[in-house]
Design a protein around this motif. Structure first.
Motif, PDB file in Angstrom:
ATOM      1  N   ASP A  94       0.780  -1.312  -0.098  1.00 30.02           N
ATOM      2  CA  ASP A  94      -0.134   0.050   0.081  1.00 30.02           C
ATOM      3  C   ASP A  94       0.801   1.318   0.028  1.00 30.02           C
ATOM      4  OD1 ASP A  94      -2.495  -1.513   0.127  1.00 30.02           O
ATOM      5  OD2 ASP A  94      -2.796  -1.486   2.277  1.00 30.02           O
ATOM      6  N   SER A  95       1.970   1.121   0.764  1.00 29.05           N
ATOM      7  CA  SER A  95       2.881   2.366   0.754  1.00 29.05           C
ATOM      8  C   SER A  95       3.444   2.771  -0.657  1.00 29.05           C
ATOM      9  CB  SER A  95       3.984   2.120   1.797  1.00 29.05           C
ATOM     10  OG  SER A  95       3.339   2.030   2.964  1.00 29.05           O
ATOM     11  N   LEU A  96       3.589   1.880  -1.372  1.00 32.06           N
ATOM     12  CA  LEU A  96       3.915   2.134  -2.901  1.00 32.06           C
ATOM     13  C   LEU A  96       3.041   2.477  -3.798  1.00 32.06           C
ATOM     14  CD1 LEU A  96       6.547  -1.020  -3.571  1.00 32.06           C
ATOM     15  CD2 LEU A  96       7.094   1.554  -3.381  1.00 32.06           C
ATOM     16  N   LYS A  97       1.758   2.321  -3.454  1.00 33.39           N
ATOM     17  CA  LYS A  97       0.744   2.783  -4.369  1.00 33.39           C
ATOM     18  C   LYS A  97       0.693   4.273  -4.831  1.00 33.39           C
ATOM     19  CE  LYS A  97      -2.441  -1.194  -3.317  1.00 33.39           C
ATOM     20  NZ  LYS A  97      -3.482  -1.500  -2.746  1.00 33.39           N
ATOM     21  N   PRO A  98       1.001   5.174  -3.591  1.00 32.30           N
ATOM     22  CA  PRO A  98       1.091   6.716  -3.940  1.00 32.30           C
ATOM     23  C   PRO A  98       2.202   6.917  -4.895  1.00 32.30           C
ATOM     24  CG  PRO A  98       1.118   6.308  -1.603  1.00 32.30           C
ATOM     25  CD  PRO A  98       1.013   4.870  -2.105  1.00 32.30           C
ATOM     26  N   PHE A  99       3.266   6.197  -4.931  1.00 30.40           N
ATOM     27  CA  PHE A  99       4.412   6.418  -5.813  1.00 30.40           C
ATOM     28  C   PHE A  99       4.141   6.067  -7.172  1.00 30.40           C
ATOM     29  CE2 PHE A  99       8.220   4.508  -7.737  1.00 30.40           C
ATOM     30  CZ  PHE A  99       9.010   5.775  -7.917  1.00 30.40           C
ATOM     31  N   GLU A 129       2.916  15.630  -1.413  1.00 30.72           N
ATOM     32  CA  GLU A 129       1.458  15.780  -1.178  1.00 30.72           C
ATOM     33  C   GLU A 129       0.680  14.158  -1.385  1.00 30.72           C
ATOM     34  OE1 GLU A 129      -2.229  16.654  -0.059  1.00 30.72           O
ATOM     35  OE2 GLU A 129      -0.381  18.157  -0.095  1.00 30.72           O
ATOM     36  N   SER A 130       1.604  13.455  -2.253  1.00 37.37           N
ATOM     37  CA  SER A 130       1.004  11.844  -2.543  1.00 37.37           C
ATOM     38  C   SER A 130       1.086  11.518  -1.100  1.00 37.37           C
ATOM     39  CB  SER A 130       1.810  11.467  -3.410  1.00 37.37           C
ATOM     40  OG  SER A 130       1.533  11.994  -4.676  1.00 37.37           O
ATOM     41  N   TYR A 131       2.042  11.735  -0.263  1.00 30.41           N
ATOM     42  CA  TYR A 131       2.347  10.675   0.943  1.00 30.41           C
ATOM     43  C   TYR A 131       1.951  11.545   2.195  1.00 30.41           C
ATOM     44  CZ  TYR A 131       4.798   7.098  -1.322  1.00 30.41           C
ATOM     45  OH  TYR A 131       5.164   5.947  -1.974  1.00 30.41           O
ATOM     46  N   SER A 132       1.205  12.712   2.143  1.00 29.74           N
ATOM     47  CA  SER A 132       0.816  13.300   3.204  1.00 29.74           C
ATOM     48  C   SER A 132      -0.183  12.621   4.160  1.00 29.74           C
ATOM     49  CB  SER A 132       0.201  14.758   2.740  1.00 29.74           C
ATOM     50  OG  SER A 132      -1.139  14.175   2.061  1.00 29.74           O
ATOM     51  N   GLN A 133      -0.658  11.578   3.383  1.00 31.56           N
ATOM     52  CA  GLN A 133      -1.911  10.706   4.289  1.00 31.56           C
ATOM     53  C   GLN A 133      -1.221   9.175   4.476  1.00 31.56           C
ATOM     54  OE1 GLN A 133      -4.125  12.281   5.697  1.00 31.56           O
ATOM     55  NE2 GLN A 133      -3.617  14.287   4.949  1.00 31.56           N
ATOM     56  N   VAL A 134      -0.295   8.996   4.249  1.00 33.58           N
ATOM     57  CA  VAL A 134       0.269   7.807   4.412  1.00 33.58           C
ATOM     58  C   VAL A 134       0.766   7.174   5.657  1.00 33.58           C
ATOM     59  CG1 VAL A 134       1.936   5.766   3.642  1.00 33.58           C
ATOM     60  CG2 VAL A 134       0.710   7.527   1.867  1.00 33.58           C
ATOM     61  N   PRO A 135       0.330   6.448   6.537  1.00 33.07           N
ATOM     62  CA  PRO A 135       0.743   6.121   7.842  1.00 33.07           C
ATOM     63  C   PRO A 135       2.093   5.920   8.010  1.00 33.07           C
ATOM     64  CG  PRO A 135      -0.793   4.251   7.067  1.00 33.07           C
ATOM     65  CD  PRO A 135      -0.812   5.269   6.115  1.00 33.07           C
ATOM     66  N   LEU A 136       2.645   6.223   8.986  1.00 30.18           N
ATOM     67  CA  LEU A 136       4.067   5.686   9.581  1.00 30.18           C
ATOM     68  C   LEU A 136       5.116   6.519   8.628  1.00 30.18           C
ATOM     69  CD1 LEU A 136       3.896   2.121  10.237  1.00 30.18           C
ATOM     70  CD2 LEU A 136       3.347   3.936  11.960  1.00 30.18           C
ATOM     71  N   LEU A 137       4.907   6.580   7.464  1.00 33.88           N
ATOM     72  CA  LEU A 137       5.831   7.204   6.715  1.00 33.88           C
ATOM     73  C   LEU A 137       5.831   8.687   6.659  1.00 33.88           C
ATOM     74  CD1 LEU A 137       5.716   5.233   3.374  1.00 33.88           C
ATOM     75  CD2 LEU A 137       7.537   4.923   5.241  1.00 33.88           C
ATOM     76  N   SER A 138       6.908   9.437   6.774  1.00 33.21           N
ATOM     77  CA  SER A 138       7.050  10.849   6.865  1.00 33.21           C
ATOM     78  C   SER A 138       6.969  11.492   5.352  1.00 33.21           C
ATOM     79  CB  SER A 138       8.022  11.493   7.624  1.00 33.21           C
ATOM     80  OG  SER A 138       8.627  12.802   7.451  1.00 33.21           O
ATOM     81  N   LYS A 139       6.031  12.155   4.864  1.00 33.91           N
ATOM     82  CA  LYS A 139       6.179  12.777   3.619  1.00 33.91           C
ATOM     83  C   LYS A 139       7.478  13.537   3.475  1.00 33.91           C
ATOM     84  CE  LYS A 139       3.787  17.133   4.985  1.00 33.91           C
ATOM     85  NZ  LYS A 139       2.448  17.917   4.484  1.00 33.91           N
ATOM     86  N   TYR A 140       7.942  13.996   4.577  1.00 33.15           N
ATOM     87  CA  TYR A 140       9.292  14.928   4.317  1.00 33.15           C
ATOM     88  C   TYR A 140      10.555  13.924   4.058  1.00 33.15           C
ATOM     89  CZ  TYR A 140       6.814  18.864   5.734  1.00 33.15           C
ATOM     90  OH  TYR A 140       5.811  19.872   5.930  1.00 33.15           O
TER      91      TYR A 140
END
Length: 823
Positions: A512-517, A565-576
């Motif tokens: 799921d964490s790769l889907k935004p990428f 912005e794509s990773y702004s709502q992904v849990p555990l991973l920092s968008k920064y």
């Protein structure tokens, strides 16, 4: 061919190597930057009657090249530079360095050799080829040199440069927006080499009107050159002491006022009153108080306040002491707070600046909204940085977070908050950030009961709640309820990580964490950027190349903001953290690629550049292919990517042949080792002077050997040598054939294939691998904490006591067997 950032940087630093030893870095920067300037304006403006800089006859870099071997090269270089300076009103700007100084450059042949080498380095750079929109690679190179000069110059000479990362923050928080007009003014009263002014101007869509003043003669000259290298030759930079001799005045003799101001003044200036009586200041700068005679920090802040329009905004770097020091500074600080001038304070990490290691802060001023201000927005950004040699350095993610939080006024725990003026007044107008923001990490407390009775405290497990929200079943896999408020471990500490990585919840999270990428790759669609056709290579003549409005910096800004912005709502991973992955790759590789594509189009993917070393020198680059002893460098597509996509079976065969060669080498090595061990080794008589069995010594010994066993061993080792040689020959033949096939495949690539290789196989594959590594780091942090808790409470006190008793009994038994007993 557009010059790459890395190629330019290495050439510039090579020029510095030619000057080291004869002078300090603070001096040789003048020589290097002057030659960079001469080469740039010559390449860009020679023969152009409408150019920003006029290059008169006999005053170009080409005229310097013609001086190689000339005994009077130093004097003639000075005259060439002087002629250009005279024509363009640059006297005292580009002619500061003396190229005929025997003390710094040597006498006679030494000077001639040094200068012709120096000129030769710049001669090899074609600075006319970079024509992409927004291509200020020369400006970036200037920044690169300034950073390195500041690093080498040490504390006493590093003040001419503000780290570009800090400059970027000031430029973005000062209040410049997309609607700011070009005629808006920006001012820096202590502008140094001008980097702050340029960063601020870049924030406006069409730039700003730039005004600056710098006390140091040589540094103000650097600033003028910097402005021209950044295509802002209209910037107005004055020399002189801003406090005692401010140059920018209005028609009434008062200080000229500006829309924006940015500054990094000298910290704690101890002679700021030189040439001025503060009590009788004709510009009324000290209405809110007179700073201490031996500390001029507030002097510059008050000067900037007076130099701002009633709607003006500013950002100033000052040492942390201005936030809490008492006496005169306390009174000034109280008055400024009561007036509402201070909009925000940003605390920075220590050891960022080259002139000092003390921590600093950014004070953001806003006169326009001062009357309605109810609080001051504070940020403690002291923890966000990376180590860079002996200095600290802000990362892209640190800059972005500071700017995001400040511009959106976001309140984050242990990082930022709006502090009401009433609270500040209650602290006697002390602005020391730790009084208002506790940025310290919670203390990791040991549980005495758990150490005595066993079990893991539930409060420590509950502290990992942000993980359990994503991995609820993993918690149940790792822990089970024990006595009240405590749990017991179900998995050995050494098996925790593998159990997490193999769990279905983690696998689902990773996918799921790769889907935004993946969605981001489709959305930004880098392949759609019109870099130019790949059907034919661009002309070598810059004038015949098609013009392009591709702006590489605009590209990375657009796609990086989208990824953030794509990773702004992904849990555990920092968008920064994800954003930093892209920005790191941009700096390391992608920026060079995009600049080449912007200049030469997708056709650059076909290009192989022949590497030729100058006489007596080694190649500066590692070749990618060697065909018939000719060495080639791939501009954009490494051979490995072409092999993986089009020659996988051939590579598999080479891998198999390499395995056979490794086996043959191992068999030979093992046989030699077995038969040379000890004095009676069968191959000892075949050893050469270097104690190594070779095919030649074996062949020679075989003619003399009479012992049957020795002859058999020699024949065996000779056979193994032959097998290894044959394996090497077969492998080399296959590798040469593959290299040739790859070499011939480059010109056959069409545009679609080039895009797939560069975008899919190179850029996106690298980014995806790095994001996967970041996902694993998240679980590694969780696994480490779980392992730490399990190991901490694995042996309660009773168990340790039993173990001690058992070991003591065993020791006693052994002692008794030896005839000894404890008293």
């Amino acid at each position: 061919m557009a010059i790459k950032k890395t190629e330019l940087y290495s050439s510039l630093w090579a020029s510095c190597d030619e000057l080291r030893g004869g002078m300090d870095a603070s001096q040789y920067k003048d020589y290097v930057l002057t030659l960079l300037f001469m080469k740039y304006v010559s390449d860009k403006y020679k023969g152009d009657p409408y150019g920003m800089i006029v290059v008169p006859k006999g005053a170009s870099f080409d005229d310097m090249v013609a001086l190689k071997g000339d005994k009077e090269i130093g004097d003639k270089v000075n005259k060439i530079i002087g002629a250009l300076a005279e024509e363009n009103d640059l006297k005292g700007v580009i002619d500061v360095a003396d190229f005929n100084d025997e003390d710094k450059l040597g006498k006679g042949k030494e000077m001639v050799d040094r200068l012709q080498k120096l000129i030769g380095i710049f001669e090899g750079l074609d600075l006319s080829a970079n024509r992409a929109d927004g291509d200020d690679l020369l400006g970036d190179a200037y920044e690169y040199l300034m950073r390195h000069f500041a690093t080498e110059s040490g504390k006493s000479k590093g003040q001419f440069y503000t780290p570009s990362e800090v400059s970027c923050i000031l430029a973005k928080v000062v209040g410049i927006t997309a609607d700011t007009p070009q005629d808006a003014t920006v001012y820096d009263p202590t502008c140094g080499s001008g980097s702050l002014l340029l960063k601020a101007s870049d924030e406006a869509p069409r730039g700003l009107s730039i005004f600056g003043q710098e006390m140091d003669n040589a540094t103000s000259a650097l600033a003028r050159m910097n402005m021209i290298l950044h295509n802002t030759a209209t910037a107005k930079i004055w020399k002189g002491n801003t406090i005692s001799e401010p140059q920018w005045k209005d028609g009434n003799g008062q200080l000229k006022t500006f829309d924006f101001a940015v500054a990094n003044p000298p910290f704690s200036n101890k002679n700021w009153t030189s040439g001025i009586n503060p009590a009788e200041d004709e510009f009324n700068r000290f209405t809110w108080g007179i700073p201490p005679e031996k500390n001029g920090d507030y002097t510059f802040l008050l000067h900037i306040l007076k130099s701002l329009k009633s709607t003006g905004k500013g950002a100033v770097i000052l040492p942390h002491g201005v936030l809490f020091r008492g006496n005169a500074e306390a009174r000034i600080r109280e008055n400024l707070i009561k007036q509402g001038y201070i909009k925000g304070i940003i605390g920075l990490p220590a050891n960022l600046f080259y002139g000092t290691g003390i921590p600093a802060c950014i004070i953001v001023i806003d006169k326009e909204n001062a009357a309605h201000r109810k609080g001051i927005f504070m940020i403690d950004a002291s923890k966000g940085f990376m180590k860079d040699g002996n200095k600290n350095r802000l990362r892209s993610q640190d800059i972005h977070k500071i700017v995001d939080v400040f511009t959106k006024q976001l309140e984050l725990p242990r990082y930022s908050r709006v502090v009401p003026l009433a609270e500040i007044a209650g602290n006697d107008y002390n602005l020391n950030i730790p009084r208002y923001i506790d940025a310290s990490e919670p203390e990791d407390l040991h549980d005495l009961s758990a150490h005595l009775q066993g079990g893991i405290p539930n409060r420590d497990i509950d502290a990992l709640e942000h993980y359990w929200q994503v991995f609820p079943s993993i918690r149940a896999t790792l822990f089970a309820a024990d006595r009240e408020s405590y749990s017991k471990a179900l998995v050995k500490a050494s098996d925790v990580k593998s159990r997490i990585l193999s769990h279905p919840e983690f696998k689902r999270f990773a996918a799921d964490s790769l889907k935004p990428f993946e969605a981001w790759c489709q959305r930004v669609d880098v392949k759609a950027i019109p870099f130019g056709s790949a059907e034919s290579l661009p002309s070598g003549n810059p004038a015949e190349r098609p013009s392009t409005d591709i702006n590489p910096k605009a590209i990375i800004h657009r796609i990086s903001e989208d990824l953030l912005e794509s990773y702004s709502q992904v849990p555990l991973l920092s968008k920064y953290d994800i954003y930093q992955i892209l920005m790191d790759y941009w700096a390391e590789q992608m920026q060079d690629d995009v600049y080449v594509l912007a200049q030469d189009g997708w056709a650059a993917g076909k290009m192989l550049r022949e590497l030729v070393a100058k006489k007596g020198e080694k190649l500066k680059e590692t070749p990618d292919l060697i065909i018939n002893k000719v060495k080639y460098k791939a501009e954009l597509i490494p051979p490995g990517l072409i092999i993986a996509r089009y020659f996988a079976s051939e590579q598999a065969e080479i891998d198999r042949l390499q395995t056979e060669l490794d086996a043959a080498s191992q068999a030979l090595e093992s046989f030699i080792e077995e038969n040379t061990a000890g004095d009676d080794g069968l191959l000892n008589d075949a050893l050469n002077d270097k104690d190594k069995v070779t095919k030649a010594t074996v062949t020679a010994r075989l003619k003399l050997a009479v012992d049957a066993e020795e002859k058999a061993a020699l024949k065996k080792v000779k056979k193994l040598f032959d097998a290894e040689a044959e394996a090497k020959k077969v492998l080399k033949s296959a590798q040469d054939a593959l290299d040739l096939a790859v070499f011939k495949h480059y010109p056959q690539l069409n545009e679609a294939e080039i895009k797939d290789l560069i975008v899919d196989d190179k850029w996106q594959a690298t980014l995806q691998a790095n994001i996967i590594a970041e996902i694993e780091r998240v679980t590694q942090r969780m696994a480490n904490r779980v392992k730490e808790l399990e190991e901490r409470y694995a042996e309660p006190l009773p168990m340790i006591s039993q173990s001690v008793e058992a070991l003591s009994d065993r020791v006693a038994v052994h002692l008794k067997a030896m005839g000894l007993e404890w008293a």
